[in-house]
Scaffold this motif. Structure first.
Motif, mmCIF file in Angstrom:
data_model
loop_
_atom_site.group_PDB
_atom_site.id
_atom_site.type_symbol
_atom_site.label_atom_id
_atom_site.label_comp_id
_atom_site.label_asym_id
_atom_site.label_seq_id
_atom_site.Cartn_x
_atom_site.Cartn_y
_atom_site.Cartn_z
ATOM 1 N N ALA A 55 0.865 -1.180 0.000
ATOM 2 C CA ALA A 55 0.000 0.000 0.000
ATOM 3 C C ALA A 55 0.901 1.229 0.000
ATOM 4 O O ALA A 55 2.009 1.201 0.536
ATOM 5 N N VAL A 56 0.417 2.287 -0.603
ATOM 6 C CA VAL A 56 1.172 3.535 -0.670
ATOM 7 C C VAL A 56 0.356 4.629 -0.013
ATOM 8 O O VAL A 56 -0.830 4.802 -0.314
ATOM 9 N N ILE A 57 1.001 5.371 0.889
ATOM 10 C CA ILE A 57 0.379 6.512 1.554
ATOM 11 C C ILE A 57 1.189 7.745 1.175
ATOM 12 O O ILE A 57 2.414 7.749 1.312
ATOM 13 N N GLY A 58 0.517 8.777 0.706
ATOM 14 C CA GLY A 58 1.194 10.015 0.350
ATOM 15 C C GLY A 58 0.511 11.191 1.011
ATOM 16 O O GLY A 58 -0.717 11.287 0.998
ATOM 17 N N CYS A 59 1.305 12.057 1.604
ATOM 18 C CA CYS A 59 0.777 13.246 2.275
ATOM 19 C C CYS A 59 1.322 14.491 1.587
ATOM 20 O O CYS A 59 2.518 14.577 1.317
ATOM 21 N N SER A 60 0.454 15.446 1.302
ATOM 22 C CA SER A 60 0.817 16.705 0.667
ATOM 23 C C SER A 60 1.489 16.435 -0.678
ATOM 24 O O SER A 60 0.875 15.841 -1.557
ATOM 25 N N THR A 61 2.747 16.808 -0.853
ATOM 26 C CA THR A 61 3.409 16.555 -2.128
ATOM 27 C C THR A 61 3.566 15.050 -2.351
ATOM 28 O O THR A 61 3.516 14.584 -3.497
ATOM 29 N N GLY A 62 3.711 14.280 -1.292
ATOM 30 C CA GLY A 62 3.718 12.821 -1.435
ATOM 31 C C GLY A 62 2.399 12.309 -1.991
ATOM 32 O O GLY A 62 2.349 11.282 -2.660
ATOM 33 N N GLY A 63 1.323 13.046 -1.728
ATOM 34 C CA GLY A 63 0.018 12.720 -2.286
ATOM 35 C C GLY A 63 -0.097 13.082 -3.756
ATOM 36 O O GLY A 63 -1.079 12.740 -4.415
ATOM 37 N N THR A 64 0.906 13.774 -4.271
ATOM 38 C CA THR A 64 1.000 14.047 -5.706
ATOM 39 C C THR A 64 1.896 13.003 -6.365
ATOM 40 O O THR A 64 1.632 12.579 -7.487
ATOM 41 N N VAL A 65 2.927 12.581 -5.656
ATOM 42 C CA VAL A 65 3.827 11.548 -6.172
ATOM 43 C C VAL A 65 3.113 10.188 -6.191
ATOM 44 O O VAL A 65 3.263 9.420 -7.148
ATOM 45 N N ALA A 66 2.332 9.895 -5.169
ATOM 46 C CA ALA A 66 1.713 8.566 -5.032
ATOM 47 C C ALA A 66 0.814 8.178 -6.213
ATOM 48 O O ALA A 66 0.902 7.034 -6.679
ATOM 49 N N PRO A 67 -0.039 9.056 -6.726
ATOM 50 C CA PRO A 67 -0.840 8.644 -7.896
ATOM 51 C C PRO A 67 0.028 8.303 -9.111
ATOM 52 O O PRO A 67 -0.310 7.415 -9.890
ATOM 53 N N ARG A 68 1.143 8.987 -9.260
ATOM 54 C CA ARG A 68 2.044 8.660 -10.365
ATOM 55 C C ARG A 68 2.587 7.246 -10.182
ATOM 56 O O ARG A 68 2.679 6.480 -11.144
ATOM 57 N N ILE A 69 2.943 6.889 -8.951
ATOM 58 C CA ILE A 69 3.422 5.532 -8.683
ATOM 59 C C ILE A 69 2.326 4.522 -9.032
ATOM 60 O O ILE A 69 2.608 3.462 -9.586
ATOM 61 N N ALA A 70 1.073 4.876 -8.719
ATOM 62 C CA ALA A 70 -0.046 3.964 -8.986
ATOM 63 C C ALA A 70 -0.242 3.703 -10.477
ATOM 64 O O ALA A 70 -0.868 2.713 -10.852
ATOM 65 N N THR A 71 0.295 4.574 -11.318
ATOM 66 C CA THR A 71 0.209 4.329 -12.763
ATOM 67 C C THR A 71 1.391 3.514 -13.268
ATOM 68 O O THR A 71 1.389 3.112 -14.431
ATOM 69 N N ARG A 72 2.379 3.265 -12.393
ATOM 70 C CA ARG A 72 3.607 2.593 -12.829
ATOM 71 C C ARG A 72 3.928 1.328 -12.040
ATOM 72 O O ARG A 72 4.836 0.593 -12.410
ATOM 73 N N ARG A 73 3.225 1.103 -10.929
ATOM 74 C CA ARG A 73 3.505 -0.052 -10.076
ATOM 75 C C ARG A 73 2.181 -0.683 -9.642
ATOM 76 O O ARG A 73 1.160 0.009 -9.562
ATOM 77 N N PRO A 74 2.203 -1.985 -9.281
ATOM 78 C CA PRO A 74 0.973 -2.675 -8.845
ATOM 79 C C PRO A 74 0.656 -2.407 -7.365
ATOM 80 O O PRO A 74 0.928 -3.228 -6.492
ATOM 81 N N ILE A 75 0.094 -1.267 -7.095
ATOM 82 C CA ILE A 75 -0.227 -0.879 -5.719
ATOM 83 C C ILE A 75 -1.524 -1.564 -5.281
ATOM 84 O O ILE A 75 -2.506 -1.579 -6.020
ATOM 85 N N ALA A 76 -1.518 -2.117 -4.062
ATOM 86 C CA ALA A 76 -2.709 -2.788 -3.528
ATOM 87 C C ALA A 76 -3.737 -1.774 -3.034
ATOM 88 O O ALA A 76 -4.942 -1.939 -3.253
ATOM 89 N N ARG A 77 -3.288 -0.740 -2.369
ATOM 90 C CA ARG A 77 -4.159 0.311 -1.829
ATOM 91 C C ARG A 77 -3.409 1.630 -1.905
ATOM 92 O O ARG A 77 -2.187 1.677 -1.762
ATOM 93 N N LEU A 78 -4.156 2.705 -2.082
ATOM 94 C CA LEU A 78 -3.587 4.039 -2.187
ATOM 95 C C LEU A 78 -4.312 4.952 -1.205
ATOM 96 O O LEU A 78 -5.549 5.002 -1.200
ATOM 97 N N VAL A 79 -3.550 5.647 -0.366
ATOM 98 C CA VAL A 79 -4.116 6.595 0.595
ATOM 99 C C VAL A 79 -3.459 7.943 0.343
ATOM 100 O O VAL A 79 -2.230 8.057 0.350
ATOM 101 N N LEU A 80 -4.278 8.955 0.125
ATOM 102 C CA LEU A 80 -3.778 10.303 -0.153
ATOM 103 C C LEU A 80 -4.286 11.250 0.926
ATOM 104 O O LEU A 80 -5.495 11.430 1.083
ATOM 105 N N LEU A 81 -3.364 11.813 1.672
ATOM 106 C CA LEU A 81 -3.685 12.722 2.764
ATOM 107 C C LEU A 81 -3.381 14.149 2.320
ATOM 108 O O LEU A 81 -2.215 14.488 2.103
#
Length: 185
Positions: A55-81
């Motif tokens: 699972a990937v959790i991204g906060c603030s700018t990490g919440g901008t990086v995390a969706p990009r990862i979700a388009t390139r890696r098999p993420i099980a769950r995504l949490v954006l804070l």
């Protein structure tokens, strides 16, 4: 507190240290989204290599990086804070914010940072002690805005179950854009 709580529940947590965030100092150094994405993807790859879903959790700018990862890696769950998808009131600037900041950064590369926008005094005191940077680096901000442009066309392709948490009274990122993200997913 979130990382500690996840570890206390027995989960393996590997928060990447993003370039520009390696050490705490008074002035935030310049850094860029490509380096942030590379570090985040490397952390993901290390967790994935250990086996099991990631699972990937991204906060603030990490919440901008995390969706990009979700388009390139098999993420099980995504949490954006409070994902940084726009500057608060950026729509009121007559130019695109990145263009405006490029001009401003030539004269003022670092802007003073306000204290945490928390109403609870105990949490505000705790948050103030966690972030040692007293400035925003405008070059890093410009890079984050470029990443927002990059992921804008990608988010509709994300199929990962996603939780978005965004405060309506956020004083840094534009809360309305969390709704835009939700609608795109």
């Amino acid at each position: 507190p979130l990382i500690d709580a996840l570890k206390a529940d027995g989960l393996r947590v590997e928060p990447p240290i993003l370039p520009g965030q390696e050490s705490i100092g008074r002035v935030m150094p310049a850094s860029g989204w490509r380096a942030w994405a590379e570090a985040s993807e490397a952390a993901f790859d290390a967790l994935a290599a250990a086996g099991g879903p990631v699972a990937v959790i991204g906060c603030s700018t990490g919440g901008t990086v995390a969706p990009r990862i979700a388009t390139r890696r098999p993420i099980a769950r995504l949490v954006l804070l409070a994902p940084f998808l726009a500057i608060l009131y950026g729509r009121l600037i007559p130019l695109r914010p990145a263009s405006y900041f490029r001009h401003l950064a030539r004269a003022i590369p670092h802007l003073p940072r306000r204290g945490p926008a928390l109403r609870d005094r105990v949490m505000r005191r705790w948050a103030t002690g966690q972030d040692g940077f007293r400035t925003f680096n405008l070059h890093a901000t410009i890079s984050a805005l470029e990443l927002i442009d990059e992921i804008g066309s990608l988010v509709s392709g994300i199929t990962t179950p996603t939780l978005i948490i965004q405060g309506r009274l956020d004083t840094v990122v534009e809360p309305v854009n969390a709704r835009w993200l939700y609608d795109q997913l």
